[in-house]
Scaffold this active site. Structure first.
Site, PDB file in Angstrom:
ATOM      1  N   ARG A  26      22.199 -81.066  -7.347  1.00  0.00           N
ATOM      2  CA  ARG A  26      22.839 -82.352  -7.674  1.00  0.00           C
ATOM      3  C   ARG A  26      24.337 -82.319  -7.339  1.00  0.00           C
ATOM      4  O   ARG A  26      25.158 -82.825  -8.104  1.00  0.00           O
ATOM      5  CB  ARG A  26      22.634 -82.711  -9.164  1.00  0.00           C
ATOM      6  CG  ARG A  26      21.209 -82.600  -9.680  1.00  0.00           C
ATOM      7  CD  ARG A  26      20.309 -83.728  -9.262  1.00  0.00           C
ATOM      8  NE  ARG A  26      20.609 -85.000  -9.843  1.00  0.00           N
ATOM      9  CZ  ARG A  26      19.945 -85.579 -10.833  1.00  0.00           C
ATOM     10  NH1 ARG A  26      18.954 -84.949 -11.405  1.00  0.00           N
ATOM     11  NH2 ARG A  26      20.260 -86.757 -11.258  1.00  0.00           N
ATOM     12  N   ARG A  30      28.113 -87.780 -10.471  1.00  0.00           N
ATOM     13  CA  ARG A  30      29.115 -88.327 -11.381  1.00  0.00           C
ATOM     14  C   ARG A  30      30.370 -87.473 -11.596  1.00  0.00           C
ATOM     15  O   ARG A  30      31.440 -87.994 -11.877  1.00  0.00           O
ATOM     16  CB  ARG A  30      28.446 -88.548 -12.755  1.00  0.00           C
ATOM     17  CG  ARG A  30      27.715 -89.864 -12.831  1.00  0.00           C
ATOM     18  CD  ARG A  30      28.683 -90.920 -13.321  1.00  0.00           C
ATOM     19  NE  ARG A  30      28.275 -92.265 -12.963  1.00  0.00           N
ATOM     20  CZ  ARG A  30      27.475 -93.040 -13.693  1.00  0.00           C
ATOM     21  NH1 ARG A  30      26.984 -92.602 -14.837  1.00  0.00           N
ATOM     22  NH2 ARG A  30      27.184 -94.250 -13.290  1.00  0.00           N
ATOM     23  N   ARG A  39      30.424 -95.558  -6.731  1.00  0.00           N
ATOM     24  CA  ARG A  39      29.597 -96.188  -7.773  1.00  0.00           C
ATOM     25  C   ARG A  39      30.304 -97.341  -8.495  1.00  0.00           C
ATOM     26  O   ARG A  39      29.649 -98.161  -9.123  1.00  0.00           O
ATOM     27  CB  ARG A  39      29.110 -95.119  -8.750  1.00  0.00           C
ATOM     28  CG  ARG A  39      28.021 -94.229  -8.180  1.00  0.00           C
ATOM     29  CD  ARG A  39      26.655 -94.893  -8.191  1.00  0.00           C
ATOM     30  NE  ARG A  39      26.103 -94.856  -9.544  1.00  0.00           N
ATOM     31  CZ  ARG A  39      26.104 -95.860 -10.388  1.00  0.00           C
ATOM     32  NH1 ARG A  39      26.606 -97.017 -10.040  1.00  0.00           N
ATOM     33  NH2 ARG A  39      25.615 -95.730 -11.595  1.00  0.00           N
ATOM     34  N   ASP A  75      16.715 -90.118  -4.619  1.00  0.00           N
ATOM     35  CA  ASP A  75      16.225 -89.749  -5.947  1.00  0.00           C
ATOM     36  C   ASP A  75      14.725 -89.506  -5.892  1.00  0.00           C
ATOM     37  O   ASP A  75      14.029 -90.123  -5.086  1.00  0.00           O
ATOM     38  CB  ASP A  75      16.532 -90.842  -6.973  1.00  0.00           C
ATOM     39  CG  ASP A  75      16.319 -90.324  -8.393  1.00  0.00           C
ATOM     40  OD1 ASP A  75      17.201 -89.622  -8.905  1.00  0.00           O
ATOM     41  OD2 ASP A  75      15.231 -90.562  -8.966  1.00  0.00           O
ATOM     42  N   TYR A 152       6.977 -89.145 -15.339  1.00  0.00           N
ATOM     43  CA  TYR A 152       7.775 -90.382 -15.379  1.00  0.00           C
ATOM     44  C   TYR A 152       6.881 -91.617 -15.339  1.00  0.00           C
ATOM     45  O   TYR A 152       7.126 -92.604 -16.039  1.00  0.00           O
ATOM     46  CB  TYR A 152       8.766 -90.421 -14.212  1.00  0.00           C
ATOM     47  CG  TYR A 152       9.967 -89.529 -14.427  1.00  0.00           C
ATOM     48  CD1 TYR A 152      10.956 -89.862 -15.348  1.00  0.00           C
ATOM     49  CD2 TYR A 152      10.114 -88.344 -13.713  1.00  0.00           C
ATOM     50  CE1 TYR A 152      12.060 -89.038 -15.545  1.00  0.00           C
ATOM     51  CE2 TYR A 152      11.212 -87.521 -13.906  1.00  0.00           C
ATOM     52  CZ  TYR A 152      12.182 -87.868 -14.824  1.00  0.00           C
ATOM     53  OH  TYR A 152      13.264 -87.055 -15.031  1.00  0.00           O
TER      54      TYR A 152
HETATM   55  O1  1CP Z   1      23.523 -84.300  -4.405  1.00  0.00           O
HETATM   56  C1  1CP Z   1      22.472 -84.446  -5.037  1.00  0.00           C
HETATM   57  O2  1CP Z   1      21.716 -83.499  -5.309  1.00  0.00           O
HETATM   58  C2  1CP Z   1      22.119 -85.800  -5.520  1.00  0.00           C
HETATM   59  C3  1CP Z   1      20.771 -86.263  -5.084  1.00  0.00           C
HETATM   60  C4  1CP Z   1      19.781 -86.314  -6.246  1.00  0.00           C
HETATM   61  C5  1CP Z   1      18.736 -85.431  -6.501  1.00  0.00           C
HETATM   62  C6  1CP Z   1      18.393 -84.146  -5.753  1.00  0.00           C
HETATM   63  C7  1CP Z   1      19.726 -87.324  -7.233  1.00  0.00           C
HETATM   64  C8  1CP Z   1      20.664 -88.457  -7.362  1.00  0.00           C
HETATM   65  N1  1CP Z   1      18.611 -87.120  -7.998  1.00  0.00           N
HETATM   66  C9  1CP Z   1      17.994 -85.953  -7.592  1.00  0.00           C
HETATM   67  C10 1CP Z   1      16.757 -85.350  -8.101  1.00  0.00           C
HETATM   68  C11 1CP Z   1      16.223 -85.812  -9.406  1.00  0.00           C
HETATM   69  N2  1CP Z   1      16.222 -87.080  -9.942  1.00  0.00           N
HETATM   70  C12 1CP Z   1      15.490 -84.962 -10.278  1.00  0.00           C
HETATM   71  C13 1CP Z   1      15.132 -83.510  -9.991  1.00  0.00           C
HETATM   72  C14 1CP Z   1      16.233 -82.579 -10.350  1.00  0.00           C
HETATM   73  C15 1CP Z   1      16.529 -82.478 -11.830  1.00  0.00           C
HETATM   74  O3  1CP Z   1      15.679 -81.981 -12.579  1.00  0.00           O
HETATM   75  O4  1CP Z   1      17.637 -82.882 -12.180  1.00  0.00           O
HETATM   76  C16 1CP Z   1      15.104 -85.738 -11.392  1.00  0.00           C
HETATM   77  C17 1CP Z   1      14.317 -85.272 -12.604  1.00  0.00           C
HETATM   78  C18 1CP Z   1      15.566 -87.065 -11.172  1.00  0.00           C
HETATM   79  C19 1CP Z   1      15.352 -88.259 -12.036  1.00  0.00           C
HETATM   80  C20 1CP Z   1      16.645 -88.871 -12.412  1.00  0.00           C
HETATM   81  N3  1CP Z   1      17.326 -89.745 -11.625  1.00  0.00           N
HETATM   82  C21 1CP Z   1      17.437 -88.590 -13.530  1.00  0.00           C
HETATM   83  C22 1CP Z   1      17.090 -87.579 -14.617  1.00  0.00           C
HETATM   84  C23 1CP Z   1      16.549 -88.268 -15.813  1.00  0.00           C
HETATM   85  C24 1CP Z   1      15.913 -87.279 -16.775  1.00  0.00           C
HETATM   86  O5  1CP Z   1      14.751 -87.500 -17.114  1.00  0.00           O
HETATM   87  O6  1CP Z   1      16.573 -86.302 -17.167  1.00  0.00           O
HETATM   88  C25 1CP Z   1      18.601 -89.363 -13.435  1.00  0.00           C
HETATM   89  C26 1CP Z   1      19.730 -89.443 -14.412  1.00  0.00           C
HETATM   90  C27 1CP Z   1      18.524 -90.087 -12.224  1.00  0.00           C
HETATM   91  C28 1CP Z   1      19.561 -90.951 -11.606  1.00  0.00           C
HETATM   92  C29 1CP Z   1      20.350 -90.224 -10.594  1.00  0.00           C
HETATM   93  N4  1CP Z   1      19.805 -89.629  -9.462  1.00  0.00           N
HETATM   94  C30 1CP Z   1      20.815 -89.105  -8.693  1.00  0.00           C
HETATM   95  C31 1CP Z   1      22.066 -89.359  -9.382  1.00  0.00           C
HETATM   96  C32 1CP Z   1      23.420 -88.973  -8.895  1.00  0.00           C
HETATM   97  C33 1CP Z   1      21.755 -90.051 -10.563  1.00  0.00           C
HETATM   98  C34 1CP Z   1      22.743 -90.569 -11.575  1.00  0.00           C
HETATM   99  C35 1CP Z   1      22.946 -92.007 -11.237  1.00  0.00           C
HETATM  100  C36 1CP Z   1      24.328 -92.478 -11.398  1.00  0.00           C
HETATM  101  O7  1CP Z   1      24.645 -92.840 -12.513  1.00  0.00           O
HETATM  102  O8  1CP Z   1      25.101 -92.554 -10.413  1.00  0.00           O
END
Ligand code: 1CP
Length: 343
Positions: A26, A30, A39, A75, A152
């Site tokens: 990730r 943020r 964002r 994502d 999910y």
């Molecule tokens: O540089 C990077 O790695 C960003 C790309 C990326 C990746 C690899 C994002 C952007 N999401 C993910 C994978 C992801 N998404 C996973 C697998 C890794 C992990 O376990 O963290 C999972 C479970 C998600 C689902 C998801 N999307 C969550 C987690 C929710 C939970 O159940 O804990 C969240 C918060 C998101 C939104 C998201 N995805 C990515 C970002 C930067 C964000 C935050 C959004 C924002 O507010 O800008």
């Protein structure tokens, strides 16, 4: 895959490479002010749907950190749109699926997935990111693993324990296999299209697999993971990340991933021993360490590097995603330190 063998790609295949490659799970997010600025202008899903911006965010994080690999900004939940399921991202609160999937009729009524068309913006982002990357820096594509997506879909969003998902998995075979099978098929198409668009390696995120028992994992989920893995050319690094999954390592070994990505809960060498020294390993600094200070970070990095003791096939990473409150300087310090100590 590019012919230019980078440190990251060499290490995936357990070849000697110095300094030790590092990237951060990730890494675009943020905690980075450049990401926050993007964002401010667009909502999360707008960002995901905009290939130029996704490429920009991908490249900026790679450059600012000077890490050895980029990961495409996307994502794991985008893929469920191909089934006609809508997901929104609440601020705060994370992903929310408006109609959770809990019975077989819903599955029968899914839209027929057209992955290439429905996710064309991801492939476009990959092409743009590749064209902006230095030749020696590979791009990682990714997808969510079937059981993590299943969690999910059934729960309708994040959950503390995914009990509902687990209950359905264990009590309704027809539903579970139908859904896991469908998710497996679209994931294979999705990852192959990412490779075709230019991804040099692929990572499968199985964030919630750790809630399953050894026997349930073996009986129900493992065959789908093996099917996904076996759909790909062995020359493309295939990275499997299972969180909280150390009890499953003897089975995860049988997925035969090129690289096993591990969380921070277990020490690295016993994990590597179980997963097999013939495969590369990626991990496993606790992301919370990056909330501390340079001295603490340094001590933890030395602890990990001392255990690895220059064995080829080690990619430095965090044990899970970087936390949003992480000071950027700490992340940068980590990357520079790993490079300095291993060059
Ligand atoms: O540089 C990077 O790695 C960003 C790309 C990326 C990746 C690899 C994002 C952007 N999401 C993910 C994978 C992801 N998404 C996973 C697998 C890794 C992990 O376990 O963290 C999972 C479970 C998600 C689902 C998801 N999307 C969550 C987690 C929710 C939970 O159940 O804990 C969240 C918060 C998101 C939104 C998201 N995805 C990515 C970002 C930067 C964000 C935050 C959004 C924002 O507010 O800008």
């Amino acid at each position: 895959m590019s012919n230019h063998k980078t440190n990251f790609l060499k290490t995936c295949f357990s070849q000697i490479a110095r300094p030790t490659p590092i990237w951060l799970m990730r890494q675009a997010g943020r905690y980075m002010k450049e990401y926050q600025a993007v964002r401010q202008k667009v909502k999360f899903l707008e960002l995901c749907h905009n290939p130029q911006l996704c490429a920009e965010v991908t490249l900026t994080a790679r450059e600012k950190l000077a890490v050895d690999a980029a990961i495409i900004f996307a994502d794991i939940l985008l893929i469920i749109n191909t089934l006609g399921i809508e997901v929104v991202f609440k601020e705060p609160g994370g992903p929310s699926i408006l109609t959770p999937v809990r019975n077989i009729d819903q599955i029968n009524n899914f839209k027929e997935a057209d992955v290439l068309n429905d996710l064309s913006y991801v492939f476009e982002a990959i092409k743009l990111a590749k064209s902006g990357l230095p030749i020696d820096i590979p791009l990682i594509g990714f997808a969510g693993a079937p059981f993590t997506l299943f969690c999910y879909l059934v729960e309708g969003g994040s959950s503390n324990n995914y009990n509902l998902a687990k209950q359905l998995l264990l009590s309704n075979d027809e539903f579970s296999h139908k859904l896991l099978n469908l998710l497996t098929q679209i994931t294979i198409t999705y990852l192959q299209a990412q490779i075709d668009a230019g991804a040099d390696a692929i990572q499968l995120f199985d964030s919630w697999i750790g809630i399953l028992s050894y026997h349930s994992f073996q009986n129900i989920v493992l065959p789908y993971l093996q099917k996904i893995r076996n759909a790909f050319d062995r020359n493309i690094p295939f990275i499997y990340f299972g969180q909280g999954a150390s009890h499953l390592y003897p089975l995860i070994k049988s997925i035969d991933a090129t690289v096993n990505s591990i969380d921070w809960r277990m020490e690295i060498m016993p994990a590597w021993n179980t997963l097999g020294y013939d495969k590369a390993i990626q991990g496993n600094l606790d992301p919370a360490i990056l909330l501390s200070n340079y001295d603490t970070i340094k001590a933890e990095v030395i602890h990990i590097l001392n255990q690895v003791n220059n064995r080829p096939g080690f990619i430095f990473n965090l044990g899970h995603g970087i936390l949003p409150q992480t000071p950027f300087e700490n992340a940068k310090y980590l990357v520079d330190l790993v490079h300095d100590l291993t060059s």
